[in-house]
Design a protein around this motif. Sequence first.
Motif, PDB file in Angstrom:
ATOM      1  N   SER A  31       0.835  -1.184   0.000  1.00 10.29           N
ATOM      2  CA  SER A  31       0.000   0.000   0.000  1.00 10.29           C
ATOM      3  C   SER A  31       0.876   1.242   0.000  1.00 10.29           C
ATOM      4  O   SER A  31       2.091   1.181  -0.036  1.00 10.29           O
ATOM      5  N   GLY A  32       0.247   2.391   0.079  1.00  7.73           N
ATOM      6  CA  GLY A  32       0.980   3.636   0.140  1.00  7.73           C
ATOM      7  C   GLY A  32       0.713   4.489  -1.072  1.00  7.73           C
ATOM      8  O   GLY A  32       1.443   4.437  -2.051  1.00  7.73           O
ATOM      9  N   GLY A  33      -0.381   5.269  -1.050  1.00  3.51           N
ATOM     10  CA  GLY A  33      -0.773   6.062  -2.189  1.00  3.51           C
ATOM     11  C   GLY A  33      -0.032   7.381  -2.251  1.00  3.51           C
ATOM     12  O   GLY A  33       0.671   7.788  -1.327  1.00  3.51           O
ATOM     13  N   GLY A  34      -0.184   8.073  -3.379  1.00  3.82           N
ATOM     14  CA  GLY A  34       0.452   9.364  -3.553  1.00  3.82           C
ATOM     15  C   GLY A  34      -0.513  10.497  -3.286  1.00  3.82           C
ATOM     16  O   GLY A  34      -1.576  10.305  -2.697  1.00  3.82           O
ATOM     17  N   ASP A  35      -0.170  11.694  -3.752  1.00  4.54           N
ATOM     18  CA  ASP A  35      -0.973  12.887  -3.510  1.00  4.54           C
ATOM     19  C   ASP A  35      -1.870  13.138  -4.715  1.00  4.54           C
ATOM     20  O   ASP A  35      -1.408  13.525  -5.788  1.00  4.54           O
ATOM     21  N   ALA A  36      -3.176  12.927  -4.510  1.00 10.43           N
ATOM     22  CA  ALA A  36      -4.122  13.105  -5.601  1.00 10.43           C
ATOM     23  C   ALA A  36      -4.309  14.578  -5.953  1.00 10.43           C
ATOM     24  O   ALA A  36      -4.898  14.900  -6.992  1.00 10.43           O
ATOM     25  N   ASN A  37      -3.824  15.481  -5.123  1.00  7.07           N
ATOM     26  CA  ASN A  37      -3.966  16.910  -5.382  1.00  7.07           C
ATOM     27  C   ASN A  37      -2.729  17.522  -6.026  1.00  7.07           C
ATOM     28  O   ASN A  37      -2.694  18.709  -6.311  1.00  7.07           O
ATOM     29  N   GLN A  85       1.678 -11.046 -14.857  1.00  8.03           N
ATOM     30  CA  GLN A  85       2.926 -10.292 -14.945  1.00  8.03           C
ATOM     31  C   GLN A  85       2.662  -8.805 -15.142  1.00  8.03           C
ATOM     32  O   GLN A  85       3.374  -7.955 -14.591  1.00  8.03           O
ATOM     33  N   GLN A  86       1.637  -8.474 -15.908  1.00 16.78           N
ATOM     34  CA  GLN A  86       1.257  -7.071 -16.082  1.00 16.78           C
ATOM     35  C   GLN A  86       0.879  -6.458 -14.735  1.00 16.78           C
ATOM     36  O   GLN A  86       1.327  -5.362 -14.376  1.00 16.78           O
ATOM     37  N   HIS A  87       0.053  -7.192 -14.001  1.00 17.79           N
ATOM     38  CA  HIS A  87      -0.401  -6.734 -12.689  1.00 17.79           C
ATOM     39  C   HIS A  87       0.780  -6.497 -11.752  1.00 17.79           C
ATOM     40  O   HIS A  87       0.902  -5.451 -11.112  1.00 17.79           O
ATOM     41  N   ASP A  88       1.668  -7.474 -11.687  1.00 18.15           N
ATOM     42  CA  ASP A  88       2.791  -7.378 -10.752  1.00 18.15           C
ATOM     43  C   ASP A  88       3.749  -6.252 -11.136  1.00 18.15           C
ATOM     44  O   ASP A  88       4.323  -5.587 -10.268  1.00 18.15           O
ATOM     45  N   ASP A  89       3.911  -6.013 -12.429  1.00 17.81           N
ATOM     46  CA  ASP A  89       4.751  -4.909 -12.890  1.00 17.81           C
ATOM     47  C   ASP A  89       4.172  -3.574 -12.433  1.00 17.81           C
ATOM     48  O   ASP A  89       4.904  -2.696 -11.942  1.00 17.81           O
ATOM     49  N   LEU A  90       2.851  -3.410 -12.573  1.00 16.98           N
ATOM     50  CA  LEU A  90       2.210  -2.174 -12.112  1.00 16.98           C
ATOM     51  C   LEU A  90       2.372  -2.006 -10.608  1.00 16.98           C
ATOM     52  O   LEU A  90       2.698  -0.912 -10.121  1.00 16.98           O
ATOM     53  N   ALA A  96       7.020   1.730  -5.810  1.00 15.30           N
ATOM     54  CA  ALA A  96       8.230   2.546  -5.905  1.00 15.30           C
ATOM     55  C   ALA A  96       7.912   4.019  -6.154  1.00 15.30           C
ATOM     56  O   ALA A  96       8.830   4.844  -6.261  1.00 15.30           O
ATOM     57  N   LYS A  97       6.608   4.350  -6.245  1.00  7.92           N
ATOM     58  CA  LYS A  97       6.162   5.720  -6.500  1.00  7.92           C
ATOM     59  C   LYS A  97       6.788   6.278  -7.779  1.00  7.92           C
ATOM     60  O   LYS A  97       7.213   7.434  -7.837  1.00  7.92           O
ATOM     61  N   ASP A  98       6.824   5.444  -8.799  1.00  3.91           N
ATOM     62  CA  ASP A  98       7.450   5.791 -10.064  1.00  3.91           C
ATOM     63  C   ASP A  98       6.614   6.832 -10.799  1.00  3.91           C
ATOM     64  O   ASP A  98       5.470   6.561 -11.183  1.00  3.91           O
ATOM     65  N   PRO A  99       7.160   8.036 -11.034  1.00  4.16           N
ATOM     66  CA  PRO A  99       6.395   9.076 -11.731  1.00  4.16           C
ATOM     67  C   PRO A  99       6.327   8.842 -13.234  1.00  4.16           C
ATOM     68  O   PRO A  99       5.631   9.577 -13.947  1.00  4.16           O
ATOM     69  N   ASN A 100       7.043   7.824 -13.728  1.00  9.67           N
ATOM     70  CA  ASN A 100       7.119   7.595 -15.171  1.00  9.67           C
ATOM     71  C   ASN A 100       6.061   6.638 -15.707  1.00  9.67           C
ATOM     72  O   ASN A 100       6.009   6.388 -16.904  1.00  9.67           O
ATOM     73  N   TYR A 101       5.232   6.069 -14.817  1.00  9.84           N
ATOM     74  CA  TYR A 101       4.093   5.265 -15.255  1.00  9.84           C
ATOM     75  C   TYR A 101       2.867   6.172 -15.188  1.00  9.84           C
ATOM     76  O   TYR A 101       2.054   6.086 -14.286  1.00  9.84           O
ATOM     77  N   ASP A 102       2.725   7.074 -16.160  1.00  9.15           N
ATOM     78  CA  ASP A 102       1.701   8.122 -16.079  1.00  9.15           C
ATOM     79  C   ASP A 102       0.288   7.593 -16.280  1.00  9.15           C
ATOM     80  O   ASP A 102      -0.604   7.828 -15.466  1.00  9.15           O
ATOM     81  N   TYR A 322       1.171   9.331  -9.039  1.00 11.60           N
ATOM     82  CA  TYR A 322       2.564   9.772  -9.005  1.00 11.60           C
ATOM     83  C   TYR A 322       2.990  10.505 -10.272  1.00 11.60           C
ATOM     84  O   TYR A 322       4.108  11.007 -10.354  1.00 11.60           O
ATOM     85  N   SER A 323       2.099  10.569 -11.276  1.00 16.15           N
ATOM     86  CA  SER A 323       2.424  11.267 -12.513  1.00 16.15           C
ATOM     87  C   SER A 323       2.650  12.760 -12.251  1.00 16.15           C
ATOM     88  O   SER A 323       1.937  13.382 -11.451  1.00 16.15           O
ATOM     89  N   LYS A 324       3.631  13.326 -12.961  1.00 19.46           N
ATOM     90  CA  LYS A 324       3.903  14.760 -12.834  1.00 19.46           C
ATOM     91  C   LYS A 324       3.179  15.566 -13.902  1.00 19.46           C
ATOM     92  O   LYS A 324       3.154  16.789 -13.857  1.00 19.46           O
ATOM     93  N   HIS A 325       2.603  14.858 -14.863  1.00 16.08           N
ATOM     94  CA  HIS A 325       1.919  15.535 -15.972  1.00 16.08           C
ATOM     95  C   HIS A 325       0.481  15.030 -16.087  1.00 16.08           C
ATOM     96  O   HIS A 325       0.082  14.480 -17.112  1.00 16.08           O
ATOM     97  N   LYS A 326      -0.287  15.243 -15.035  1.00 15.97           N
ATOM     98  CA  LYS A 326      -1.639  14.691 -14.974  1.00 15.97           C
ATOM     99  C   LYS A 326      -2.595  15.347 -15.958  1.00 15.97           C
ATOM    100  O   LYS A 326      -3.526  14.708 -16.442  1.00 15.97           O
ATOM    101  N   ALA A 327      -2.397  16.632 -16.259  1.00 16.03           N
ATOM    102  CA  ALA A 327      -3.284  17.311 -17.204  1.00 16.03           C
ATOM    103  C   ALA A 327      -3.152  16.677 -18.592  1.00 16.03           C
ATOM    104  O   ALA A 327      -4.153  16.435 -19.289  1.00 16.03           O
ATOM    105  N   THR A 328      -1.924  16.374 -18.988  1.00 15.39           N
ATOM    106  CA  THR A 328      -1.705  15.690 -20.269  1.00 15.39           C
ATOM    107  C   THR A 328      -2.285  14.281 -20.230  1.00 15.39           C
ATOM    108  O   THR A 328      -2.920  13.821 -21.183  1.00 15.39           O
ATOM    109  N   ALA A 329      -2.070  13.612 -19.105  1.00 13.47           N
ATOM    110  CA  ALA A 329      -2.582  12.249 -18.954  1.00 13.47           C
ATOM    111  C   ALA A 329      -4.102  12.220 -19.104  1.00 13.47           C
ATOM    112  O   ALA A 329      -4.665  11.314 -19.729  1.00 13.47           O
ATOM    113  N   PHE A 330      -4.777  13.221 -18.536  1.00 18.16           N
ATOM    114  CA  PHE A 330      -6.239  13.289 -18.621  1.00 18.16           C
ATOM    115  C   PHE A 330      -6.689  13.482 -20.069  1.00 18.16           C
ATOM    116  O   PHE A 330      -7.650  12.854 -20.523  1.00 18.16           O
ATOM    117  N   GLU A 331      -5.987  14.331 -20.803  1.00 20.60           N
ATOM    118  CA  GLU A 331      -6.328  14.544 -22.215  1.00 20.60           C
ATOM    119  C   GLU A 331      -6.116  13.261 -23.015  1.00 20.60           C
ATOM    120  O   GLU A 331      -6.869  12.967 -23.947  1.00 20.60           O
TER     121      GLU A 331
END
Length: 429
Positions: A31-37, A85-90, A96-102, A322-331
């Motif tokens: 567990s351990g979520g990030g900041d949704a804001n 394997q897909q599940h476990d990779d995610l 790891a709070k990876d910001p690169n899995y947007d 953990y994404s740093k570009h959430k506005a782009t991700a939403f689009e």
Amino acid sequence: MKAARLSVIAGMVAITGLALAGCTGGGSGGSGGGDANANLDGKGPITYVQGKDNSNVVRPLIEKWNAAHPNEKVTFKEQTDQADQQHDDLVQHFQAKDPNYDVVDVDVVWTGEFAAKGWLQPLTGNFKMDNSALLAPTVKSGTYNGTQYAAPQTSDGGILYYRKDLVSNPPKTWDEMLKDCDIAKAHNIGCYAGQFAQYEGLTVNVAEAINTNGGTIVGDDGKTVTVDSTEANAGLTRLVDGFKNGQIPAEAITYQEEQGRQAFEAGKLMFLRNWPYVYSLAKTDGSSTVKDTFGIAPLPGITADKPGVSSLGGHNAAISVYSKHKATAFEFLKFLQSEETQKFFVTQGSLAPVLTSLYDDASLNSQLPYLSTLKTSIANAVPRPVSPFYPAITKAVQDNAYAALKGDKSVDQALKDMSAAIKTASSGQ
């Protein structure tokens, strides 16, 4: 579960592994979520993570996006074609709070687990999706505890394949279908089969039997256990009695999707519950003996005025907290749901669209004749439990339903044990 284009047999074979893997759920993670804001206005390059693109629909779409968004390009991170394997990779990258899995592709059975752990960005406020044009069950599959966390991307539903040379009209109810079993017996073939081996497909089939009878496995909160009920008992009993009475052939206890398909194509079954991908193969396989003698219909229900309830298949897209570009991700999520993209999914990869209107498109129906039947299936479908404890739920269903089908447990005992196992998991014991 995804079908392939009628015109490309090789493509169909190539994506079958991914299609079937779409049914399966993975294990549990930390567990351990990030900041949704955080980073709500962030724009820039993003990475999209999905299982193997065997049907070659992801890369052309990303090329199109990148051409129109030179400062917000998408990189495709391709996983394997194995759902576990897909599940476990995610899970590993979320932990790891990876910001690169947007933006990540989420199997419909993973939503509750990932959302409960705080890993998915809530699609609320400025990120609220317009779901008005979507099939309602697909939206529910991306919703946990009243909040949407994942945007429907592709869907799927179970349909009934039947021998139209042996029965003039497909059965609308289970009772009608079982009466037709006398015809199968007279032709020395099996009557009905689904997926009854001890794996995720068994959960799908048992859930359909229970839901069709008006029962549920857990409540809408994903935690309250409801499976030990009269309705659930009636649903599971129907399958158990089918094996006991020979209406479901004994060998079907070993069937996953492919074994059932092969038996049907070989002319050994009169009725088969399976996914749309079977349609193309049954029509085009050189070994198929039913090319011109099978039809498709919605799953049979309890009464003629209401079709059976399919378990919902498919995949959704979600934004990592953990994404740093959430506005782009939403689009990008909206791009995946656009009519043009959805049409590309179905015509190029025969992936069931989530837009209701496409199922009534005449040109699409001429290419993929099962679409109108699939629309009925998905419109009446119920997602498997959207729960943070899904891995434990599906194990409890598989273990106990399988024991009941084999005759090792009574239906009453199987449901009691199923209920107890789910309660133990949901209480954290």
